[in-house]
Scaffold this motif. Structure first.
Motif, PDB file in Angstrom:
ATOM      1  N   PRO A  21      -6.519  -0.262  -5.047  1.00  0.00           N
ATOM      2  CA  PRO A  21      -6.548   0.550  -3.829  1.00  0.00           C
ATOM      3  C   PRO A  21      -7.009  -0.164  -2.555  1.00  0.00           C
ATOM      4  N   PHE A  22      -7.300  -1.460  -2.654  1.00  0.00           N
ATOM      5  CA  PHE A  22      -7.774  -2.169  -1.465  1.00  0.00           C
ATOM      6  C   PHE A  22      -6.723  -3.175  -0.986  1.00  0.00           C
ATOM      7  N   LYS A  23      -6.685  -3.383   0.321  1.00  0.00           N
ATOM      8  CA  LYS A  23      -5.666  -4.253   0.917  1.00  0.00           C
ATOM      9  C   LYS A  23      -6.207  -5.616   1.331  1.00  0.00           C
ATOM     10  N   PHE A  24      -7.467  -5.875   0.995  1.00  0.00           N
ATOM     11  CA  PHE A  24      -8.100  -7.125   1.381  1.00  0.00           C
ATOM     12  C   PHE A  24      -8.008  -7.268   2.899  1.00  0.00           C
ATOM     13  N   LEU A  25      -7.380  -8.330   3.433  1.00  0.00           N
ATOM     14  CA  LEU A  25      -7.323  -8.513   4.883  1.00  0.00           C
ATOM     15  C   LEU A  25      -5.955  -8.134   5.456  1.00  0.00           C
ATOM     16  N   SER A  26      -5.119  -7.516   4.664  1.00  0.00           N
ATOM     17  CA  SER A  26      -3.796  -7.093   5.145  1.00  0.00           C
ATOM     18  C   SER A  26      -3.886  -5.734   5.823  1.00  0.00           C
ATOM     19  N   ALA A  27      -2.980  -5.497   6.772  1.00  0.00           N
ATOM     20  CA  ALA A  27      -2.932  -4.206   7.452  1.00  0.00           C
ATOM     21  C   ALA A  27      -2.277  -3.164   6.550  1.00  0.00           C
ATOM     22  N   TYR A  28      -2.633  -1.914   6.758  1.00  0.00           N
ATOM     23  CA  TYR A  28      -2.005  -0.801   6.052  1.00  0.00           C
ATOM     24  C   TYR A  28      -0.735  -0.393   6.790  1.00  0.00           C
ATOM     25  N   ASN A  29       0.262   0.057   6.034  1.00  0.00           N
ATOM     26  CA  ASN A  29       1.504   0.511   6.649  1.00  0.00           C
ATOM     27  C   ASN A  29       1.883   1.876   6.090  1.00  0.00           C
ATOM     28  N   SER A  30       3.075   2.320   6.420  1.00  0.00           N
ATOM     29  CA  SER A  30       3.493   3.678   6.050  1.00  0.00           C
ATOM     30  C   SER A  30       3.584   3.892   4.541  1.00  0.00           C
ATOM     31  N   GLU A  31       3.625   2.814   3.759  1.00  0.00           N
ATOM     32  CA  GLU A  31       3.679   2.946   2.308  1.00  0.00           C
ATOM     33  C   GLU A  31       2.292   3.078   1.690  1.00  0.00           C
ATOM     34  N   ASP A  32       1.258   2.979   2.526  1.00  0.00           N
ATOM     35  CA  ASP A  32      -0.117   2.995   2.019  1.00  0.00           C
ATOM     36  C   ASP A  32      -0.875   4.270   2.385  1.00  0.00           C
ATOM     37  N   THR A  33      -0.179   5.303   2.784  1.00  0.00           N
ATOM     38  CA  THR A  33      -0.866   6.505   3.261  1.00  0.00           C
ATOM     39  C   THR A  33      -1.756   7.141   2.204  1.00  0.00           C
ATOM     40  N   ASP A  34      -1.411   6.929   0.925  1.00  0.00           N
ATOM     41  CA  ASP A  34      -2.212   7.550  -0.140  1.00  0.00           C
ATOM     42  C   ASP A  34      -3.527   6.828  -0.395  1.00  0.00           C
ATOM     43  N   ILE A  35      -3.699   5.619   0.143  1.00  0.00           N
ATOM     44  CA  ILE A  35      -4.940   4.882  -0.068  1.00  0.00           C
ATOM     45  C   ILE A  35      -5.613   4.531   1.265  1.00  0.00           C
ATOM     46  N   PHE A  36      -5.235   5.219   2.327  1.00  0.00           N
ATOM     47  CA  PHE A  36      -5.806   4.963   3.645  1.00  0.00           C
ATOM     48  C   PHE A  36      -6.883   6.013   3.915  1.00  0.00           C
ATOM     49  N   PHE A  37      -8.127   5.563   3.976  1.00  0.00           N
ATOM     50  CA  PHE A  37      -9.248   6.491   4.119  1.00  0.00           C
ATOM     51  C   PHE A  37     -10.195   6.019   5.225  1.00  0.00           C
ATOM     52  N   GLY A  38     -10.994   6.957   5.708  1.00  0.00           N
ATOM     53  CA  GLY A  38     -12.062   6.622   6.635  1.00  0.00           C
ATOM     54  C   GLY A  38     -11.736   6.779   8.102  1.00  0.00           C
ATOM     55  N   ARG A  39     -10.505   7.173   8.428  1.00  0.00           N
ATOM     56  CA  ARG A  39     -10.112   7.275   9.832  1.00  0.00           C
ATOM     57  C   ARG A  39      -9.492   8.633  10.164  1.00  0.00           C
ATOM     58  N   ASP A  40      -9.877   9.664   9.435  1.00  0.00           N
ATOM     59  CA  ASP A  40      -9.281  10.984   9.658  1.00  0.00           C
ATOM     60  C   ASP A  40      -9.497  11.475  11.084  1.00  0.00           C
ATOM     61  N   ARG A 222     -18.265   5.595   3.241  1.00  0.00           N
ATOM     62  CA  ARG A 222     -18.282   6.513   2.090  1.00  0.00           C
ATOM     63  C   ARG A 222     -16.881   7.089   1.861  1.00  0.00           C
ATOM     64  N   GLN A 223     -16.216   7.495   2.931  1.00  0.00           N
ATOM     65  CA  GLN A 223     -14.861   8.030   2.798  1.00  0.00           C
ATOM     66  C   GLN A 223     -13.910   7.003   2.202  1.00  0.00           C
ATOM     67  N   VAL A 224     -14.037   5.753   2.634  1.00  0.00           N
ATOM     68  CA  VAL A 224     -13.170   4.690   2.123  1.00  0.00           C
ATOM     69  C   VAL A 224     -13.385   4.477   0.629  1.00  0.00           C
ATOM     70  N   ILE A 225     -14.646   4.308   0.238  1.00  0.00           N
ATOM     71  CA  ILE A 225     -14.941   3.967  -1.156  1.00  0.00           C
ATOM     72  C   ILE A 225     -14.682   5.144  -2.090  1.00  0.00           C
ATOM     73  N   VAL A 226     -15.173   6.317  -1.732  1.00  0.00           N
ATOM     74  CA  VAL A 226     -14.971   7.487  -2.583  1.00  0.00           C
ATOM     75  C   VAL A 226     -13.490   7.844  -2.646  1.00  0.00           C
TER      76      VAL A 226
END
Length: 323
Positions: A21-40, A222-226
């Motif tokens: 579920p982590f992207k390391f240093l890569s940016a998130y894109n439209s295919e990653d919406t299910d694992i994108f947290f912390g910025r609601d 917390r939102q990211v990790i949980v």
């Protein structure tokens, strides 16, 4: 850096896909919406802003996730038919890169069964610049609002000439005057905001709708990790009964001894990946891991993690050069 594991078989013989579920240093894109947290909160603010103005400015420190906020967070709020998002980087010249991006989209194949022969007659009847005609054609072909996303906009001021900058300002003014539904989102590092003085003089609405992407505080971490470890397909879990201790421990480790209340997102990304590697040793990111307080105690502080990370990167580069 998202890798999928071969499907496992559940008791009912249906298959599931396990995801790191982590992207390391890569940016998130439209295919990653299910694992994108912390910025609601930021996503909601940005979503409201796009209906309030045709020009938005997104800024923040380096590595705060500005690009991911647009390409993944904002993208998740739209259905595919609701927007046509085009991301433009300066390249050698921002004006030419914009025209090249528009041209590449216009040249794409027309969906089967869609007759666009009537466009030729309409275009002949309408006058306008090349840019205006490109956007008119693009809108008629896709029938969707167009979102022009100018990423890493500071490159225009680091590498661009005064002539290139002035020409781009004229381009923005022209786009804002068009009848077609076109939105512009400019993403820039906050230390370059001062360079936008002439831009704002020519286009006063530049600063009217802006959003600062803040570093991560404890609640967002917390939102990211949980969120990432609770995802049904995630191959990482938090040890039951230690959830809050692990979250706070990670935040404290990344933050260090300072009194600041936020941490840098790239540091968090590196730390989470390092913690996973310490537990599993699996460079393919396929093995399951349980984050726990014992593993957290053993990993050392952020300085140790960064030192190990830099040494690993240096070793890989050396191996590639000698291969």
């Amino acid at each position: 850096m998202v890798r999928w594991i071969e499907p496992d078989r559940k008791a009912d013989n249906t298959s599931i896909m396990i995801r790191y579920p982590f992207k390391f240093l890569s940016a998130y894109n439209s295919e990653d919406t299910d694992i994108f947290f912390g910025r609601d909160e930021e996503v909601e603010q940005l979503y409201q802003m796009v209906f309030q103005s045709d020009l938005l400015l997104v800024y923040g420190g380096s590595g705060t996730g500005k690009s991911s906020l647009i390409s993944c967070g904002l993208a998740s709020r739209f259905e595919p038919h609701d927007w046509l998002a085009l991301t433009i980087r300066r390249g050698r010249n921002i004006n030419e890169s914009l025209r090249s991006k528009l041209a590449s989209m216009v040249k794409q194949e027309v969906p089967a069964g869609m007759d666009l022969s009537w466009l030729d007659e309409t275009e002949e009847a309408e006058a306008g610049s090349e840019l205006s005609q490109q956007i008119q054609t693009l809108y008629r072909q896709y029938f969707r609002p167009i979102y022009l996303i100018f990423d890493q906009f500071e490159e225009l001021y680091i590498l661009g000439s005064a002539e290139e900058q002035a020409r781009f300002i004229d381009t923005v003014k022209e786009i804002l005057g068009m009848e077609q539904p076109v939105k512009l989102i400019i993403i820039i590092r906050e230390e370059y905001l001062g360079h936008l003085f002439e831009f704002e003089r020519a286009v006063p609405q530049l600063m009217r709708k802006k959003l600062r992407v803040e570093p991560m505080n404890l609640d967002k971490v917390r939102q990211v990790i949980v969120g990432a470890t609770s995802h049904e397909h995630s191959n990482i879990r938090l040890r039951q009964g230690e959830e809050e201790a692990v979250v706070e421990g990670i935040f404290t480790k990344v933050k260090g001894e300072g009194k600041q209340l936020t941490i840098q997102l790239p540091y968090l990304q590196v730390f989470l990946d390092k913690l996973y590697m310490q537990i599993t040793g699996d460079e393919q990111r396929q093995a399951e891991a349980v984050f726990n307080t014992k593993a957290l105690e053993e990993i050392g502080d952020m300085g140790d993690v960064l030192r190990d990370f830099l040494q690993e990167q240096a070793l890989r580069i050396q191996q590639q050069l000698t291969a």
